[in-house]
Enzyme design. Structure first.
Site, mmCIF file in Angstrom:
data_model
loop_
_atom_site.group_PDB
_atom_site.id
_atom_site.type_symbol
_atom_site.label_atom_id
_atom_site.label_comp_id
_atom_site.label_asym_id
_atom_site.label_seq_id
_atom_site.Cartn_x
_atom_site.Cartn_y
_atom_site.Cartn_z
ATOM 1 N N SER A 258 0.625 2.027 5.584
ATOM 2 C CA SER A 258 0.856 1.144 6.724
ATOM 3 C C SER A 258 2.207 0.469 6.536
ATOM 4 C CB SER A 258 -0.243 0.077 6.810
ATOM 5 O OG SER A 258 -0.176 -0.778 5.678
ATOM 6 N N LYS A 259 2.586 -0.333 7.509
ATOM 7 C CA LYS A 259 3.853 -1.061 7.398
ATOM 8 C C LYS A 259 3.841 -1.995 6.184
ATOM 9 C CE LYS A 259 5.122 -0.952 12.288
ATOM 10 N NZ LYS A 259 5.407 -1.741 13.502
#
Length: 492
Positions: A258-259
């Site tokens: 994910s980010k």
């Protein structure tokens, strides 16, 4: 399916932003499988979520695939006999099938409000039941339907899930079973008639004659719903696409990428100067292996070697350092003219050069001395800017490293030696300075050349010193060394 039969795979993103690592890994495997089997790659845009999917994101997705070299055989800008390839242009098709399912009694109108559904979901959870639709509207009487209509309720269309289970063979995971008691009746179309994912994706896969569905593991649980739609469409089990659910890509913290733990859009990697062939090389290794310990493969080799059977079902871990290493290898393998073509946009965008012919010639001369030292093209402007700065200044933090007496002495000796040189090439420069600073003064190379490097390039990190001096020219090199003891600094 044998290679002699036509394989049709599809990459069908819903671009609610720039494409990310997971999207592109799926697209890459789709592309590689289509090319390996001599089949076709269909590029389909799932854009029925009009609030989140924009024309800008669709154009960006198309451009990203082009940049990566993942060409498609049917889809936007290419066409094909099974189009259109944007779901927003296929709404009548989905509406027709939704009505057919209603007519066949495979689906029904559900009048439950969002509030009622949520209340029942909370009650299920309170009673330790698996939350899901409870079938309240499955068999409404005509009077009940009329009552709901009088109340102004607008129904959604729900698919009936039969009793029993769905069993299919995943090409990566083997036999997979879903008991239908855990797969409640699901919505096919919203109250406004717009289709949901499960309706649109299944209808499109059938009508576009998709033979293999390679997609992320997160979509595994939606497979029994898709198969239910196939059944309602009259598709026989032997005609279902072959499913292959690709493993998750995890971050270094073992959480789904994910980010937060490293994933950013492919556009970011492009801006950082990662080569498309390096990105594809690395992503190919996330869950797949060529069968040996090789980490550097070409796109042609990927096409030759790729099979679904070699895809691992275990999660893959994203490692930025490994990607950078592969990117550095790909940069070093570039021929000079290609390296120049790839470098110029970064130098021009950073306003290091304007792009004149004279500047380009200097860049071309300088690139070979940094090709072994960089891992991303975005590093090039910082490495070469010293060659083009007219009002040359050394940052204060760099000057502070060479204000000591020893460094000033190095600069004084170096200045006298370079002023005396009659030949200005890196071999002559190196020979003179090594003798004066290392042999005569007894300094270690790092100590001997650090001050000089800062004086002429403005940084302690630079291309090879002697080649840099040669490219800079004798006059400018001397001027910079002379200026350093009383340097005009940037103050940064």
């Amino acid at each position: 399916m044998s290679n002699k039969q036509l394989v049709r795979v599809r990459f069908a993103p819903s671009p609610t932003g720039d494409l990310h690592v997971g999207n592109i890994r799926t697209a890459l495997f789709d592309w590689a499988y289509a090319r390996h089997t001599g089949g076709k790659l269909i590029f389909r845009i799932e854009d029925t979520d009009t609030e989140r999917v924009t024309d800008q994101y669709i154009k960006a997705a198309i451009e990203t695939l082009k940049w990566l070299g993942l060409n498609w055989d049917e889809g936007p800008e290419v066409g094909g006999e099974y189009g259109p390839y944007l779901q927003s242009q296929r709404l009548e098709i989905y509406a027709t099938w939704a009505q057919k399912f209603l007519d066949q009694k495979d689906a029904y109108h559900c009048y439950c409000s969002a509030e009622e559904l949520e209340d029942r979901r909370q009650a299920q959870m309170k009673n330790n039941q698996a939350p899901g639709y409870d079938g309240k509207c499955r068999d409404l009487s005509a009077d009940q339907v009329e009552k709901f209509k009088q109340e102004g309720r607008k129904p959604v269309v729900r698919m009936r899930m039969p009793d029993g289970e769905t069993v299919f063979t995943d090409a990566i995971r083997g036999e997979v079973r879903f008991e239908h008691k855990y797969v409640p009746d699901f919505v096919l179309a919203r109250a406004d008639g717009s289709p949901l994912y499960t309706l649109a994706v299944a209808v499109d896969d059938v009508l576009m004659k998709i033979t293999h569905v390679l997609r992320g593991e997160d979509l595994l649980s939606s497979t029994p719903r898709q198969i239910r739609v196939y059944q309602a469409m009259g598709v026989k089990p032997e005609q279902y696409p072959v499913f292959a659910h690709l493993p998750f890509v995890m971050g270094q913290d073992n959480a789904k990428l994910s980010k937060r733990n490293g994933e950013v859009s492919i556009a970011w990697y492009r801006e950082q100067g990662f080569l498309p062939e390096a990105i594809c090389n690395y992503l190919a290794l996330l869950g797949w292996s060529p069968g040996d310990d090789r980490e550097n493969i070409t796109m042609a080799e990927l096409v030759e070697l790729f099979t679904v059977e070699r895809v691992n079902s275990s999660p893959a871990r994203f490692d930025m350092k490994k990607l950078e290493a592969i990117n550095g290898d790909k940069i070093r393998a570039l021929k000079l003219e290609e390296f120049l073509d790839r470098s110029l946009p970064f130098l021009i965008n950073a306003k290091v050069i304007s792009g004149s012919a004279d500047e380009i010639e200097i860049v071309k001369s300088a690139l070979p001395i940094i090709q072994e030292r960089i891992v991303k093209l975005a590093e090039i402007p910082q490495m070469l800017s010293f060659l083009f700065i007219k009002d040359f200044k050394v940052a204060a933090e760099e000057v502070s490293k060479i204000t000591d007496e020893a460094s000033q002495n190095v600069l004084k000796v170096a200045l006298s030696k370079v002023e005396a040189l009659t030949s200005w090439d890196h071999a002559s420069i190196e020979s003179s300075l090594r003798k004066a600073l290392i042999d005569d003064l007894g300094l270690k190379p790092r100590v001997a050349f650090s001050a000089l490097r800062i004086a002429v390039t403005g940084s302690h990190i630079s291309p090879p010193l002697f080649e840099s001096l040669q490219l800079l020219g004798k006059a400018r090199s001397i001027d910079r060394i002379k200026a350093l003891p009383n340097a005009i600094v940037t103050g940064k």
